[in-house]
Design a protein around this motif. Structure first.
Motif, PDB file in Angstrom:
ATOM      1  N   ASN A 159     -28.745  -3.694  23.475  1.00 23.28           N
ATOM      2  CA  ASN A 159     -27.933  -4.189  25.437  1.00 23.28           C
ATOM      3  C   ASN A 159     -28.908  -5.972  25.568  1.00 23.28           C
ATOM      4  O   ASN A 159     -28.664  -5.304  26.694  1.00 23.28           O
ATOM      5  CB  ASN A 159     -28.494  -3.079  25.979  1.00 23.28           C
ATOM      6  CG  ASN A 159     -27.969  -1.496  26.327  1.00 23.28           C
ATOM      7  OD1 ASN A 159     -28.663  -0.304  25.473  1.00 23.28           O
ATOM      8  ND2 ASN A 159     -26.766  -1.415  26.595  1.00 23.28           N
ATOM      9  N   ASP A 186     -25.656  -6.975  26.863  1.00 26.86           N
ATOM     10  CA  ASP A 186     -25.945  -6.126  28.876  1.00 26.86           C
ATOM     11  C   ASP A 186     -26.901  -6.890  29.524  1.00 26.86           C
ATOM     12  O   ASP A 186     -26.239  -6.568  30.664  1.00 26.86           O
ATOM     13  CB  ASP A 186     -25.430  -5.448  28.716  1.00 26.86           C
ATOM     14  CG  ASP A 186     -24.186  -4.547  28.021  1.00 26.86           C
ATOM     15  OD1 ASP A 186     -23.275  -4.996  28.114  1.00 26.86           O
ATOM     16  OD2 ASP A 186     -24.737  -3.437  27.319  1.00 26.86           O
ATOM     17  N   VAL A 212     -25.775 -10.406  30.459  1.00 32.03           N
ATOM     18  CA  VAL A 212     -24.578 -10.279  31.460  1.00 32.03           C
ATOM     19  C   VAL A 212     -25.011  -9.869  32.883  1.00 32.03           C
ATOM     20  O   VAL A 212     -24.518 -10.119  34.004  1.00 32.03           O
ATOM     21  CB  VAL A 212     -23.283  -9.174  31.242  1.00 32.03           C
ATOM     22  CG1 VAL A 212     -22.122  -9.031  32.374  1.00 32.03           C
ATOM     23  CG2 VAL A 212     -22.402  -9.474  29.988  1.00 32.03           C
ATOM     24  N   THR A 213     -25.596  -9.159  32.981  1.00 28.89           N
ATOM     25  CA  THR A 213     -26.374  -8.894  34.785  1.00 28.89           C
ATOM     26  C   THR A 213     -27.181 -10.060  34.908  1.00 28.89           C
ATOM     27  O   THR A 213     -27.633 -10.157  36.195  1.00 28.89           O
ATOM     28  CB  THR A 213     -27.412  -7.542  34.639  1.00 28.89           C
ATOM     29  OG1 THR A 213     -28.264  -7.706  33.766  1.00 28.89           O
ATOM     30  CG2 THR A 213     -26.677  -6.128  34.110  1.00 28.89           C
ATOM     31  N   ASN A 232     -26.053 -12.940  34.946  1.00 31.34           N
ATOM     32  CA  ASN A 232     -24.999 -13.408  35.287  1.00 31.34           C
ATOM     33  C   ASN A 232     -25.175 -14.841  34.472  1.00 31.34           C
ATOM     34  O   ASN A 232     -25.503 -16.321  34.601  1.00 31.34           O
ATOM     35  CB  ASN A 232     -25.698 -13.893  36.211  1.00 31.34           C
ATOM     36  CG  ASN A 232     -24.947 -13.464  37.487  1.00 31.34           C
ATOM     37  OD1 ASN A 232     -22.996 -12.847  36.885  1.00 31.34           O
ATOM     38  ND2 ASN A 232     -24.906 -13.174  38.970  1.00 31.34           N
ATOM     39  N   LYS A 254     -24.478   1.967  34.719  1.00 32.10           N
ATOM     40  CA  LYS A 254     -23.522   0.589  33.862  1.00 32.10           C
ATOM     41  C   LYS A 254     -22.629   0.214  35.085  1.00 32.10           C
ATOM     42  O   LYS A 254     -21.798  -0.785  35.550  1.00 32.10           O
ATOM     43  CB  LYS A 254     -23.395   0.936  33.426  1.00 32.10           C
ATOM     44  CG  LYS A 254     -24.381   0.997  32.202  1.00 32.10           C
ATOM     45  CD  LYS A 254     -23.892   1.204  30.866  1.00 32.10           C
ATOM     46  CE  LYS A 254     -25.798   0.178  29.879  1.00 32.10           C
ATOM     47  NZ  LYS A 254     -25.507   1.035  28.132  1.00 32.10           N
ATOM     48  N   ILE A 260     -23.481  -1.464  38.414  1.00 31.86           N
ATOM     49  CA  ILE A 260     -23.914  -3.192  38.270  1.00 31.86           C
ATOM     50  C   ILE A 260     -22.679  -3.658  37.580  1.00 31.86           C
ATOM     51  O   ILE A 260     -23.111  -5.478  36.980  1.00 31.86           O
ATOM     52  CB  ILE A 260     -24.924  -3.635  36.746  1.00 31.86           C
ATOM     53  CG1 ILE A 260     -25.630  -4.431  37.818  1.00 31.86           C
ATOM     54  CG2 ILE A 260     -24.353  -2.811  35.474  1.00 31.86           C
ATOM     55  CD1 ILE A 260     -27.161  -4.929  37.062  1.00 31.86           C
ATOM     56  N   LEU A 277     -21.382  -3.418  34.095  1.00 30.21           N
ATOM     57  CA  LEU A 277     -20.810  -2.984  32.692  1.00 30.21           C
ATOM     58  C   LEU A 277     -19.876  -1.894  32.746  1.00 30.21           C
ATOM     59  O   LEU A 277     -18.777  -3.240  31.772  1.00 30.21           O
ATOM     60  CB  LEU A 277     -22.081  -2.904  32.235  1.00 30.21           C
ATOM     61  CG  LEU A 277     -23.609  -3.955  32.639  1.00 30.21           C
ATOM     62  CD1 LEU A 277     -24.303  -3.521  31.818  1.00 30.21           C
ATOM     63  CD2 LEU A 277     -22.860  -5.186  31.744  1.00 30.21           C
ATOM     64  N   HIS A 291     -21.433  -9.479  41.743  1.00 24.07           N
ATOM     65  CA  HIS A 291     -23.150  -9.571  40.959  1.00 24.07           C
ATOM     66  C   HIS A 291     -23.364 -11.790  41.407  1.00 24.07           C
ATOM     67  O   HIS A 291     -24.674 -11.752  40.666  1.00 24.07           O
ATOM     68  CB  HIS A 291     -23.427  -9.193  39.535  1.00 24.07           C
ATOM     69  CG  HIS A 291     -23.169  -7.714  39.683  1.00 24.07           C
ATOM     70  ND1 HIS A 291     -22.961  -6.935  40.804  1.00 24.07           N
ATOM     71  CD2 HIS A 291     -20.870  -7.540  39.451  1.00 24.07           C
ATOM     72  CE1 HIS A 291     -22.518  -6.197  40.173  1.00 24.07           C
ATOM     73  NE2 HIS A 291     -21.285  -6.214  40.232  1.00 24.07           N
ATOM     74  N   ARG A 292     -22.706 -12.551  41.372  1.00 22.53           N
ATOM     75  CA  ARG A 292     -23.228 -13.817  41.759  1.00 22.53           C
ATOM     76  C   ARG A 292     -23.273 -13.804  43.006  1.00 22.53           C
ATOM     77  O   ARG A 292     -24.504 -14.592  43.676  1.00 22.53           O
ATOM     78  CB  ARG A 292     -22.018 -14.566  41.044  1.00 22.53           C
ATOM     79  CG  ARG A 292     -22.033 -15.280  39.794  1.00 22.53           C
ATOM     80  CD  ARG A 292     -21.351 -16.110  39.361  1.00 22.53           C
ATOM     81  NE  ARG A 292     -19.601 -16.064  39.402  1.00 22.53           N
ATOM     82  CZ  ARG A 292     -18.800 -15.040  38.716  1.00 22.53           C
ATOM     83  NH1 ARG A 292     -19.652 -15.102  37.716  1.00 22.53           N
ATOM     84  NH2 ARG A 292     -17.841 -15.139  38.796  1.00 22.53           N
ATOM     85  N   MET A 344     -30.901  -4.727  36.304  1.00 25.20           N
ATOM     86  CA  MET A 344     -30.951  -3.578  35.596  1.00 25.20           C
ATOM     87  C   MET A 344     -32.185  -3.366  34.192  1.00 25.20           C
ATOM     88  O   MET A 344     -32.395  -4.747  34.064  1.00 25.20           O
ATOM     89  CB  MET A 344     -29.534  -3.246  35.123  1.00 25.20           C
ATOM     90  CG  MET A 344     -29.623  -2.050  34.597  1.00 25.20           C
ATOM     91  SD  MET A 344     -28.196  -1.533  34.332  1.00 25.20           S
ATOM     92  CE  MET A 344     -28.503  -0.315  33.192  1.00 25.20           C
ATOM     93  N   PHE A 358     -32.824  -1.387  31.371  1.00 22.95           N
ATOM     94  CA  PHE A 358     -32.476  -0.624  30.215  1.00 22.95           C
ATOM     95  C   PHE A 358     -32.935   0.393  30.011  1.00 22.95           C
ATOM     96  O   PHE A 358     -34.729  -0.175  29.705  1.00 22.95           O
ATOM     97  CB  PHE A 358     -31.683  -1.658  29.381  1.00 22.95           C
ATOM     98  CG  PHE A 358     -30.308  -2.230  29.806  1.00 22.95           C
ATOM     99  CD1 PHE A 358     -29.550  -1.963  29.704  1.00 22.95           C
ATOM    100  CD2 PHE A 358     -30.621  -3.480  30.287  1.00 22.95           C
ATOM    101  CE1 PHE A 358     -28.495  -2.713  30.369  1.00 22.95           C
ATOM    102  CE2 PHE A 358     -29.930  -4.212  30.927  1.00 22.95           C
ATOM    103  CZ  PHE A 358     -28.307  -4.091  30.283  1.00 22.95           C
TER     104      PHE A 358
END
Lengths: 251, 260
Positions: free
Chosen positions: A119, A122, A125-126, A128, B56, B59, B61, B82-83, B89, B91
């Motif tokens: 992850n 990921d 990505v979260t 940005n 997910k 957010i 994904l 999301h910008r 998150m 995880f």
């Protein structure tokens, strides 16, 4: 049909990954540290094995050719040209890229696949932060910087492998001076340039394919191993396939 | 452009008839609920209920097969959302970058988004680390941290983003009860101090009932029940009661030797 679709998807995904990475070229000045780190890693891990491989390839090339030519008067005078051109046009760049795939490509795929499975990708990505920007682009740029150096090193070491054989094997009757003179006579700037173009192109492809395989890994730890195998094998097949066509274009 | 930290406020989340399938297997079925701005909303349920997939999806994904998710009235499936809204998150396994130190893990987001100068960044990182009692770990690497510390570093990394929406995926899994209680308290405190909307996914009943302002029970991809903890605890629904108060009957076990 399934295989054709797979190839189209494979090519398409790699092209998109390359283009998406290039989109972030403007951030490169902020990524100098990552580029240097990757360049050091690629050079440091590949250089010793390239040295060993190149010296023996040059030596074996001189040995085989010298043995074949031993009964043809004057033929051994061309050993310099044979080793020189073979190393700089074909064996140097292709072998350097094969080693890049096996030594560095496998490591890139394993690292990125592990990041994907656990992850970390990921998480980027979260945040940005496009993974292409900090995971792919620095590696591509580092490869582009290092490959010419590795290839030139490989070529020169290969030439010296040839001269060692010329000087120390009985059935080869020419001396080192004849070898070098003949080599200088036939190896032109264009020959080296063609080799460097191949190395640059194949090197970037190896890195791109290995990054792609890593970033597209799904599942658990077992998939990391499979991704590494896929990355290395795909890279080698692409090198061999493109080598013919690139050579034809460059001739 | 995303808003500056001073302008940021907690956001509301609206989940409207969301379904998600992987191949022929539907893991989320027609789920709808709303999370108010600033609320701590807990989704609990057994393993495999579809909680993490839903998180997910929120957010961005994972894309839902059907339905829509809105964050502050913006479609969560669109990357631009999301910008615009800062979402983060935590995880399940932390997802810390193993090649980076704790400091660099926390500094990554601000550095990549050019938020602060070097001195301010150091101050911010140290402030967040101190708030979570992690200042001793600043130069350590994730592999050198305990499970509880990794979770806290992961939360700290999210806090560096100054999020408006913070999602937690099983924040107390694999932790001992004391550390689980610490993390639970931390989540509740952060929600008040940082004015953030929190959605927590967990199968930890104690965490859910103690920190959740509202709690949803998700079973087999569906919302079985949704209410404030006190009402959920007294519901007659046998599925809810079975999850909240599972009976351990060693005399009549669910699996017998002959079943294997």
């Amino acid at each position: 049909m399934k295989q054709v679709l797979y190839i189209i998807e494979f090519v398409g995904n790699n092209v998109f990954l390359f283009l998406r990475s290039l989109l972030h070229i403007g951030t490169l000045h902020r990524q100098c540290g990552r580029v240097v780190e990757q360049a050091f890693f690629i050079g440091y891990t590949t250089l010793p094995i390239i040295s060993i491989l190149s010296i023996f390839i040059g030596a074996v090339l001189a040995l085989q050719s010298g043995f074949t030519m031993r009964n043809t008067p004057g033929a051994q005078n061309f050993l310099g040209a044979i080793v020189g051109l073979s190393m700089c046009r074909e064996l140097g760049p292709v072998m350097a890229c094969f080693l890049l795939a096996g030594r560095v490509g496998s490591s890139i795929t394993a690292e990125l696949a592990s990041m994907k499975v656990y992850n970390e990708v990921d998480a980027l990505v979260t945040m940005n932060i496009p993974p292409e920007r900090i995971l792919v682009l620095p590696r591509l740029v580092a490869t582009a910087l290092v490959m010419p150096l590795l290839t030139i090193f490989s070529i020169v070491i290969g030439w010296y492998g040839g001269v060692i054989v010329v000087e120390h094997v009985d059935f080869i009757t020419i001396d080192a001076n004849t070898y070098w003179t003949n080599l200088k006579q036939f190896v032109r700037y264009d020959s080296v340039k063609d080799g460097l173009i191949k190395a640059e192109l194949f090197g970037i492809l190896v890195t791109l394919i290995c990054c792609h395989e890593g970033l597209h890994t799904e599942g658990g730890p077992r998939e990391i191993g499979r991704a590494v195998t896929r990355g290395v094998v795909s890279s080698m097949i692409v090198i061999l396939f493109l080598d013919y066509f690139v050579t034809k274009v460059l001739l | 452009m995303s808003k500056s930290s001073t302008e940021r406020k907690a956001v509301e989340v609206s989940i409207e008839h969301v379904s998600k399938s992987f191949g022929t297997q539907e893991v989320i079925h027609d789920v709808s609920f709303q999370v108010c701005a600033g609320e701590t909303f807990v989704i609990m349920g057994p393993s495999g209920a579809g909680k993490s997939v839903l998180l997910k999806s929120i957010i961005g994904l994972i894309q839902p097969t059907q339905g829509k998710i809105f964050i502050d009235h913006l479609n969560a499936s669109v990357p631009e959302t999301h910008r615009e809204v800062v979402t983060s998150m935590v995880f399940q396994a932390g997802a810390l970058f193993n090649s980076l130190s704790v400091f660099d893990n926390l500094a990554l987001y601000p550095r990549e988004h050019l938020l602060y100068d070097k001195d301010t960044l150091e101050d911010k990182v140290m402030t967040v680390l101190k708030a979570l009692s992690l200042e001793q770990a600043v130069n350590k690497f994730p592999s050198e941290l305990s499970g509880g510390m990794r979770k806290r570093v992961s939360i700290a990394r999210s806090l560096m983003m100054e999020p408006q929406l913070l999602l937690y995926d099983e924040p107390t899994s694999e932790l001992d009860p004391i550390m689980a209680a610490t993390i639970s308290e931390l989540i509740a405190t952060l929600n008040e101090e940082f004015n953030v909307t929190s959605i927590v996914v967990s199968h930890d009943r104690e965490l859910a009932m103690s920190i959740g302002q509202r709690v949803a029970l998700m079973v087999d991809g569906r919302i079985q029940a949704l209410d404030i903890p006190s009402k959920l605890a007294t519901m007659d629904d046998p599925v809810v009661q079975n999850f909240l108060h599972p009976v351990i009957d060693v005399q009549n076990p669910r699996f017998r030797k002959q079943d294997f």
